[in-house]
Design a protein around this motif. Structure first.
Motif, mmCIF file in Angstrom:
data_model
loop_
_atom_site.group_PDB
_atom_site.id
_atom_site.type_symbol
_atom_site.label_atom_id
_atom_site.label_comp_id
_atom_site.label_asym_id
_atom_site.label_seq_id
_atom_site.Cartn_x
_atom_site.Cartn_y
_atom_site.Cartn_z
ATOM 1 N N ASN A 26 0.852 -1.180 0.000
ATOM 2 C CA ASN A 26 0.000 0.000 0.000
ATOM 3 C C ASN A 26 0.886 1.227 0.000
ATOM 4 O O ASN A 26 1.883 1.266 0.731
ATOM 5 N N ILE A 27 0.527 2.239 -0.795
ATOM 6 C CA ILE A 27 1.272 3.490 -0.804
ATOM 7 C C ILE A 27 0.287 4.651 -0.830
ATOM 8 O O ILE A 27 -0.877 4.493 -1.189
ATOM 9 N N THR A 28 0.785 5.807 -0.457
ATOM 10 C CA THR A 28 -0.034 7.020 -0.464
ATOM 11 C C THR A 28 -0.183 7.534 -1.895
ATOM 12 O O THR A 28 0.643 7.217 -2.769
ATOM 13 N N PRO A 29 -1.189 8.361 -2.139
ATOM 14 C CA PRO A 29 -1.311 8.960 -3.473
ATOM 15 C C PRO A 29 -0.069 9.744 -3.909
ATOM 16 O O PRO A 29 0.371 9.584 -5.060
ATOM 17 N N PRO A 30 0.551 10.573 -3.044
ATOM 18 C CA PRO A 30 1.771 11.256 -3.496
ATOM 19 C C PRO A 30 2.883 10.284 -3.895
ATOM 20 O O PRO A 30 3.601 10.516 -4.871
ATOM 21 N N ALA A 31 3.014 9.174 -3.167
ATOM 22 C CA ALA A 31 4.037 8.183 -3.518
ATOM 23 C C ALA A 31 3.692 7.534 -4.856
ATOM 24 O O ALA A 31 4.584 7.280 -5.671
ATOM 25 N N GLY A 117 -6.533 5.386 0.051
ATOM 26 C CA GLY A 117 -7.398 6.547 -0.036
ATOM 27 C C GLY A 117 -8.074 6.706 -1.381
ATOM 28 O O GLY A 117 -9.047 7.436 -1.506
ATOM 29 N N GLY A 118 -7.546 6.039 -2.404
ATOM 30 C CA GLY A 118 -8.144 6.154 -3.741
ATOM 31 C C GLY A 118 -8.231 7.594 -4.209
ATOM 32 O O GLY A 118 -7.401 8.427 -3.860
ATOM 33 N N MET A 119 -9.259 7.892 -4.963
ATOM 34 C CA MET A 119 -9.440 9.246 -5.493
ATOM 35 C C MET A 119 -10.018 10.204 -4.453
ATOM 36 O O MET A 119 -9.602 11.345 -4.372
ATOM 37 N N ILE A 120 -10.977 9.729 -3.628
ATOM 38 C CA ILE A 120 -11.662 10.671 -2.735
ATOM 39 C C ILE A 120 -11.354 10.488 -1.255
ATOM 40 O O ILE A 120 -11.821 11.267 -0.434
ATOM 41 N N GLY A 121 -10.600 9.477 -0.897
ATOM 42 C CA GLY A 121 -10.164 9.320 0.474
ATOM 43 C C GLY A 121 -10.930 8.303 1.293
ATOM 44 O O GLY A 121 -12.037 7.897 0.947
ATOM 45 N N ASN A 122 -10.289 7.904 2.385
ATOM 46 C CA ASN A 122 -10.875 7.002 3.375
ATOM 47 C C ASN A 122 -10.160 7.276 4.704
ATOM 48 O O ASN A 122 -9.431 8.253 4.823
ATOM 49 N N GLN A 123 -10.337 6.420 5.684
ATOM 50 C CA GLN A 123 -9.712 6.644 6.994
ATOM 51 C C GLN A 123 -8.186 6.561 6.943
ATOM 52 O O GLN A 123 -7.502 7.182 7.755
ATOM 53 N N ALA A 124 -7.652 5.798 6.000
ATOM 54 C CA ALA A 124 -6.197 5.619 5.922
ATOM 55 C C ALA A 124 -5.487 6.793 5.251
ATOM 56 O O ALA A 124 -4.344 7.093 5.571
ATOM 57 N N ASP A 125 -6.167 7.461 4.319
ATOM 58 C CA ASP A 125 -5.545 8.551 3.568
ATOM 59 C C ASP A 125 -6.633 9.441 2.982
ATOM 60 O O ASP A 125 -7.701 8.956 2.627
ATOM 61 N N LYS A 126 -6.329 10.723 2.808
ATOM 62 C CA LYS A 126 -7.335 11.663 2.307
ATOM 63 C C LYS A 126 -7.610 11.552 0.806
ATOM 64 O O LYS A 126 -8.555 12.141 0.306
ATOM 65 N N GLY A 127 -6.803 10.803 0.074
ATOM 66 C CA GLY A 127 -7.071 10.553 -1.334
ATOM 67 C C GLY A 127 -6.342 11.473 -2.302
ATOM 68 O O GLY A 127 -5.831 12.531 -1.934
ATOM 69 N N TRP A 128 -6.300 11.027 -3.549
ATOM 70 C CA TRP A 128 -5.590 11.709 -4.634
ATOM 71 C C TRP A 128 -6.030 13.161 -4.784
ATOM 72 O O TRP A 128 -5.204 14.074 -4.839
ATOM 73 N N ILE A 129 -7.338 13.384 -4.855
ATOM 74 C CA ILE A 129 -7.862 14.734 -5.100
ATOM 75 C C ILE A 129 -7.506 15.674 -3.958
ATOM 76 O O ILE A 129 -7.020 16.789 -4.192
ATOM 77 N N ALA A 130 -7.726 15.253 -2.714
ATOM 78 C CA ALA A 130 -7.439 16.104 -1.563
ATOM 79 C C ALA A 130 -5.954 16.406 -1.409
ATOM 80 O O ALA A 130 -5.589 17.432 -0.824
ATOM 81 N N HIS A 131 -5.097 15.554 -1.941
ATOM 82 C CA HIS A 131 -3.648 15.826 -1.919
ATOM 83 C C HIS A 131 -3.289 16.887 -2.958
ATOM 84 O O HIS A 131 -2.142 17.343 -3.006
ATOM 85 N N GLY A 132 -4.251 17.258 -3.810
ATOM 86 C CA GLY A 132 -3.989 18.264 -4.836
ATOM 87 C C GLY A 132 -3.195 17.730 -6.012
ATOM 88 O O GLY A 132 -2.569 18.495 -6.753
ATOM 89 N N LEU A 133 -3.231 16.421 -6.195
ATOM 90 C CA LEU A 133 -2.494 15.807 -7.308
ATOM 91 C C LEU A 133 -3.267 16.017 -8.607
ATOM 92 O O LEU A 133 -4.496 16.181 -8.592
ATOM 93 N N PRO A 134 -2.581 16.008 -9.743
ATOM 94 C CA PRO A 134 -3.242 16.336 -11.005
ATOM 95 C C PRO A 134 -4.318 15.324 -11.417
ATOM 96 O O PRO A 134 -4.135 14.115 -11.292
ATOM 97 N N VAL A 135 -5.424 15.883 -11.885
ATOM 98 C CA VAL A 135 -6.575 15.093 -12.327
ATOM 99 C C VAL A 135 -6.948 15.538 -13.739
ATOM 100 O O VAL A 135 -6.960 16.719 -14.036
ATOM 101 N N LYS A 136 -7.225 14.546 -14.562
ATOM 102 C CA LYS A 136 -7.670 14.833 -15.932
ATOM 103 C C LYS A 136 -9.173 14.594 -15.992
ATOM 104 O O LYS A 136 -9.642 13.528 -15.610
ATOM 105 N N ARG A 137 -9.888 15.564 -16.471
ATOM 106 C CA ARG A 137 -11.335 15.445 -16.615
ATOM 107 C C ARG A 137 -11.679 15.253 -18.086
ATOM 108 O O ARG A 137 -11.009 15.801 -18.960
ATOM 109 N N GLU A 138 -12.724 14.459 -18.307
ATOM 110 C CA GLU A 138 -13.182 14.257 -19.688
ATOM 111 C C GLU A 138 -13.799 15.556 -20.183
ATOM 112 O O GLU A 138 -14.438 16.275 -19.424
ATOM 113 N N GLU A 139 -13.592 15.829 -21.442
ATOM 114 C CA GLU A 139 -14.114 17.075 -22.030
ATOM 115 C C GLU A 139 -15.453 16.859 -22.650
ATOM 116 O O GLU A 139 -15.877 15.850 -23.012
#
Length: 139
Positions: A26-31, A117-139
């Motif tokens: 298991n790793i954190t989103p920043p890792a 934490g996945g994309m939106i977070g859980n008890q173990a980690d706040k998630g990819w989005i909350a870490h402010g990591l880059p997200v690509k949205r469909e156009e």
């Protein structure tokens, strides 16, 4: 992470007593973002298309819906048949990734990493989005 850092990390994990019991990694989103940027692993978003549209997808992640009947074949193509290639899995909250991680490891994949934490977070980690990591949205 510099070249070889993943190998050192994996060797450290392998040396731990938990790893000898085939404990999942298991790793954190920043890792995970660092592994992806350094081309030390590929990132697979296993959620559904509706979820990808809802939150966007981690930049650089491959979209591979875990419910797709061709999941195994598509994953094999992504890793070019190399079951030793490190794979990081991400979903909404890291619940489904744990299930898929276990199945892939039972299926012979050697390094399958859960992004806590996945994309939106859980008890173990706040998630990819909350870490402010880059997200690509469909156009």
């Amino acid at each position: 992470m510099r070249a070889g850092a993943l190998a050192a990390f994996l060797m450290l994990c392998a040396a731990s007593p938990a790893a000898s019991q085939n404990t999942p990694l298991n790793i954190t989103p920043p890792a995970a973002a660092k592994l992806l940027a350094d081309k030390q692993a590929i990132l697979i978003d296993i959620r559904t298309p509706a979820e990808w549209r809802e939150t966007g997808v981690a930049e650089g992640a491959h979209r591979l819906d875990m419910t797709d009947p061709m999941f195994d074949a598509k994953l094999s193509r992504l890793v070019e048949g190399d079951r030793t290639r490190p794979i990081a899995l991400i979903c909404r909250t890291a619940n489904r990734t744990r299930t898929v991680q276990a199945a892939l490891m039972q299926g012979g994949y050697k390094t399958v990493i859960n992004v806590e934490g996945g994309m939106i977070g859980n008890q173990a980690d706040k998630g990819w989005i909350a870490h402010g990591l880059p997200v690509k949205r469909e156009e």
